[in-house]
Design a protein around this motif. Sequence first.
Motif, PDB file in Angstrom:
ATOM      1  N   GLY A   4      17.872   6.185  -6.994  1.00 43.68           N
ATOM      2  CA  GLY A   4      18.171   6.392  -5.824  1.00 43.68           C
ATOM      3  C   GLY A   4      16.729   7.624  -5.100  1.00 43.68           C
ATOM      4  O   GLY A   4      17.532   8.270  -4.064  1.00 43.68           O
ATOM      5  N   VAL A   5      16.050   7.527  -5.567  1.00 44.59           N
ATOM      6  CA  VAL A   5      14.264   7.988  -4.616  1.00 44.59           C
ATOM      7  C   VAL A   5      14.609   6.989  -3.323  1.00 44.59           C
ATOM      8  O   VAL A   5      14.859   7.816  -2.125  1.00 44.59           O
ATOM      9  CB  VAL A   5      13.730   8.068  -5.579  1.00 44.59           C
ATOM     10  N   PHE A   6      14.859   5.920  -3.588  1.00 41.83           N
ATOM     11  CA  PHE A   6      14.661   4.909  -2.545  1.00 41.83           C
ATOM     12  C   PHE A   6      15.767   4.542  -1.620  1.00 41.83           C
ATOM     13  O   PHE A   6      16.037   4.050  -3.012  1.00 41.83           O
ATOM     14  CB  PHE A   6      13.909   4.286  -1.947  1.00 41.83           C
ATOM     15  N   GLU A   7      16.835   4.053  -1.102  1.00 35.09           N
ATOM     16  CA  GLU A   7      17.892   3.168  -1.085  1.00 35.09           C
ATOM     17  C   GLU A   7      17.738   1.917  -1.330  1.00 35.09           C
ATOM     18  O   GLU A   7      17.004   1.622  -1.692  1.00 35.09           O
ATOM     19  CB  GLU A   7      18.618   3.530   0.186  1.00 35.09           C
ATOM     20  N   SER A   8      18.553   1.652  -2.070  1.00 34.59           N
ATOM     21  CA  SER A   8      18.638   0.176  -2.713  1.00 34.59           C
ATOM     22  C   SER A   8      18.422  -1.074  -1.828  1.00 34.59           C
ATOM     23  O   SER A   8      17.515  -2.158  -1.995  1.00 34.59           O
ATOM     24  CB  SER A   8      20.199   0.004  -3.461  1.00 34.59           C
ATOM     25  N   TYR A  37       0.385  -1.548   0.126  1.00 37.38           N
ATOM     26  CA  TYR A  37       0.744  -0.423  -0.221  1.00 37.38           C
ATOM     27  C   TYR A  37       0.427   1.112  -0.453  1.00 37.38           C
ATOM     28  O   TYR A  37       0.277   2.180  -0.833  1.00 37.38           O
ATOM     29  CB  TYR A  37      -0.831  -0.048   0.886  1.00 37.38           C
ATOM     30  N   ALA A  38       2.050   1.318   0.736  1.00 38.47           N
ATOM     31  CA  ALA A  38       2.955   2.097   0.621  1.00 38.47           C
ATOM     32  C   ALA A  38       3.819   2.588  -0.444  1.00 38.47           C
ATOM     33  O   ALA A  38       3.739   3.756  -1.489  1.00 38.47           O
ATOM     34  CB  ALA A  38       3.809   2.219   1.426  1.00 38.47           C
ATOM     35  N   MET A  39       3.553   1.320  -1.479  1.00 40.59           N
ATOM     36  CA  MET A  39       4.577   1.616  -2.270  1.00 40.59           C
ATOM     37  C   MET A  39       3.225   1.934  -3.829  1.00 40.59           C
ATOM     38  O   MET A  39       3.122   2.857  -4.208  1.00 40.59           O
ATOM     39  CB  MET A  39       4.865   0.080  -3.887  1.00 40.59           C
ATOM     40  N   ARG A  40       1.672   1.987  -3.639  1.00 38.20           N
ATOM     41  CA  ARG A  40       1.101   2.241  -4.331  1.00 38.20           C
ATOM     42  C   ARG A  40       0.553   3.894  -4.179  1.00 38.20           C
ATOM     43  O   ARG A  40       0.359   4.739  -5.002  1.00 38.20           O
ATOM     44  CB  ARG A  40      -0.550   1.802  -4.012  1.00 38.20           C
ATOM     45  N   ALA A  41       0.978   4.425  -2.409  1.00 41.13           N
ATOM     46  CA  ALA A  41       0.834   5.750  -2.391  1.00 41.13           C
ATOM     47  C   ALA A  41       1.907   6.619  -3.195  1.00 41.13           C
ATOM     48  O   ALA A  41       1.275   7.809  -3.625  1.00 41.13           O
ATOM     49  CB  ALA A  41       0.754   6.123  -0.812  1.00 41.13           C
ATOM     50  N   VAL A  42       3.082   6.174  -2.879  1.00 43.91           N
ATOM     51  CA  VAL A  42       4.156   7.172  -3.580  1.00 43.91           C
ATOM     52  C   VAL A  42       3.857   6.741  -5.429  1.00 43.91           C
ATOM     53  O   VAL A  42       3.360   8.089  -5.416  1.00 43.91           O
ATOM     54  CB  VAL A  42       5.352   6.072  -3.640  1.00 43.91           C
ATOM     55  N   LEU A  43       3.496   5.667  -5.477  1.00 41.11           N
ATOM     56  CA  LEU A  43       3.262   5.788  -7.284  1.00 41.11           C
ATOM     57  C   LEU A  43       2.099   6.513  -7.321  1.00 41.11           C
ATOM     58  O   LEU A  43       2.515   7.432  -8.656  1.00 41.11           O
ATOM     59  CB  LEU A  43       2.660   4.497  -8.118  1.00 41.11           C
ATOM     60  N   ALA A  44       1.348   6.675  -6.862  1.00 42.85           N
ATOM     61  CA  ALA A  44      -0.389   7.680  -6.623  1.00 42.85           C
ATOM     62  C   ALA A  44       0.342   9.651  -7.182  1.00 42.85           C
ATOM     63  O   ALA A  44      -0.749  10.256  -7.689  1.00 42.85           O
ATOM     64  CB  ALA A  44      -1.443   7.858  -5.691  1.00 42.85           C
ATOM     65  N   LEU A  45       1.222   9.228  -6.313  1.00 45.16           N
ATOM     66  CA  LEU A  45       1.668  11.420  -6.112  1.00 45.16           C
ATOM     67  C   LEU A  45       2.443  10.919  -7.737  1.00 45.16           C
ATOM     68  O   LEU A  45       2.551  12.756  -8.119  1.00 45.16           O
ATOM     69  CB  LEU A  45       2.738  11.213  -5.686  1.00 45.16           C
ATOM     70  N   ASP A  46       2.734  10.412  -8.843  1.00 41.68           N
ATOM     71  CA  ASP A  46       3.126  10.474  -9.804  1.00 41.68           C
ATOM     72  C   ASP A  46       1.716   9.893 -10.759  1.00 41.68           C
ATOM     73  O   ASP A  46       2.051  10.436 -12.232  1.00 41.68           O
ATOM     74  CB  ASP A  46       4.265  10.115 -10.065  1.00 41.68           C
ATOM     75  N   GLY A  47       0.438   9.895 -10.000  1.00 42.44           N
ATOM     76  CA  GLY A  47      -0.342   9.714 -11.082  1.00 42.44           C
ATOM     77  C   GLY A  47       0.503   8.032 -12.039  1.00 42.44           C
ATOM     78  O   GLY A  47      -1.022   8.104 -13.243  1.00 42.44           O
ATOM     79  N   ILE A  48       0.780   7.283 -11.173  1.00 38.90           N
ATOM     80  CA  ILE A  48       0.584   6.206 -11.961  1.00 38.90           C
ATOM     81  C   ILE A  48      -0.397   5.120 -10.778  1.00 38.90           C
ATOM     82  O   ILE A  48      -0.635   5.104  -9.671  1.00 38.90           O
ATOM     83  CB  ILE A  48       2.506   5.347 -11.021  1.00 38.90           C
ATOM     84  N   ASP A  49      -1.050   4.680 -11.640  1.00 38.71           N
ATOM     85  CA  ASP A  49      -1.431   3.200 -11.216  1.00 38.71           C
ATOM     86  C   ASP A  49      -1.809   1.702 -11.757  1.00 38.71           C
ATOM     87  O   ASP A  49      -1.977   1.579 -12.884  1.00 38.71           O
ATOM     88  CB  ASP A  49      -3.091   3.842 -10.909  1.00 38.71           C
ATOM     89  N   ARG A  50      -1.106   1.142 -10.606  1.00 37.61           N
ATOM     90  CA  ARG A  50      -1.098  -0.480 -11.322  1.00 37.61           C
ATOM     91  C   ARG A  50      -1.676  -1.225  -9.479  1.00 37.61           C
ATOM     92  O   ARG A  50      -1.669  -1.376  -9.004  1.00 37.61           O
ATOM     93  CB  ARG A  50       0.809  -1.125 -11.063  1.00 37.61           C
ATOM     94  N   LYS A  51      -2.740  -1.977 -10.307  1.00 33.38           N
ATOM     95  CA  LYS A  51      -2.641  -2.963  -9.275  1.00 33.38           C
ATOM     96  C   LYS A  51      -2.203  -4.486  -9.125  1.00 33.38           C
ATOM     97  O   LYS A  51      -2.246  -5.080  -7.867  1.00 33.38           O
ATOM     98  CB  LYS A  51      -4.298  -3.625  -9.561  1.00 33.38           C
ATOM     99  N   ALA A  69       7.642  -3.724  -9.611  1.00 34.04           N
ATOM    100  CA  ALA A  69       8.484  -3.761 -10.921  1.00 34.04           C
ATOM    101  C   ALA A  69       8.163  -1.821 -10.925  1.00 34.04           C
ATOM    102  O   ALA A  69       9.888  -1.047 -11.279  1.00 34.04           O
ATOM    103  CB  ALA A  69       7.665  -4.527 -12.306  1.00 34.04           C
ATOM    104  N   GLU A  70       7.232  -0.919 -11.236  1.00 32.88           N
ATOM    105  CA  GLU A  70       6.706  -0.009 -11.405  1.00 32.88           C
ATOM    106  C   GLU A  70       7.974   0.928 -10.274  1.00 32.88           C
ATOM    107  O   GLU A  70       8.910   2.529 -10.524  1.00 32.88           O
ATOM    108  CB  GLU A  70       5.626   0.638 -11.835  1.00 32.88           C
ATOM    109  N   PHE A  71       7.375   0.525  -9.194  1.00 34.26           N
ATOM    110  CA  PHE A  71       8.171   1.311  -8.183  1.00 34.26           C
ATOM    111  C   PHE A  71       9.888   1.221  -7.661  1.00 34.26           C
ATOM    112  O   PHE A  71      10.582   2.328  -7.750  1.00 34.26           O
ATOM    113  CB  PHE A  71       7.565   0.440  -6.266  1.00 34.26           C
ATOM    114  N   ARG A  72       9.999   0.072  -8.709  1.00 33.43           N
ATOM    115  CA  ARG A  72      11.735  -0.643  -8.354  1.00 33.43           C
ATOM    116  C   ARG A  72      12.347   0.683  -9.641  1.00 33.43           C
ATOM    117  O   ARG A  72      13.373   1.536  -9.108  1.00 33.43           O
ATOM    118  CB  ARG A  72      11.760  -1.430  -8.433  1.00 33.43           C
TER     119      ARG A  72
END
Length: 120
Positions: free
Chosen positions: A77-81, A46-60, A67-70
């Motif tokens: 480098g936005v999040f540590e490896s 849910y946290a990954m989906r929350a971050v993706l939503a900020l960029d207008g990206i929605d994957r279910k 894959a998209e979050f990575r």
Amino acid sequence: MSLENRKTLSALRLEKAEEALFDAHMLSELGRYNLAANRSYYAVFYAMRAVLALDGIDRKHHSAVIAEFRRLYIKTGVFESEMSDTIRDLFDLRTDSDYDDFFVASKEEVIEQVGNAEHF
């Protein structure tokens, strides 16, 4: 989707992440380790989906979200490896605990993963 709507959606998803994390803590304290593993993973999902939503990206689908979050946030480098390892470990533990009839998550393993979900 407008920026305001993306922020609202992200906040709703982050609230779900926080609820799942709370559940993971409570379930681990009750010794319900397989369920705690599930909720730990979902907190991160849910946290990954929350971050993706900020960029207008929605994957279910889980694989698409991961894959998209990575691709967008870990590889850039936005999040540590190490977050990639956390995602993998939580996903694997959740898959085993949900689908392997004979799998029993250990207390130590679950406590570690609940902590990883909280860090995430």
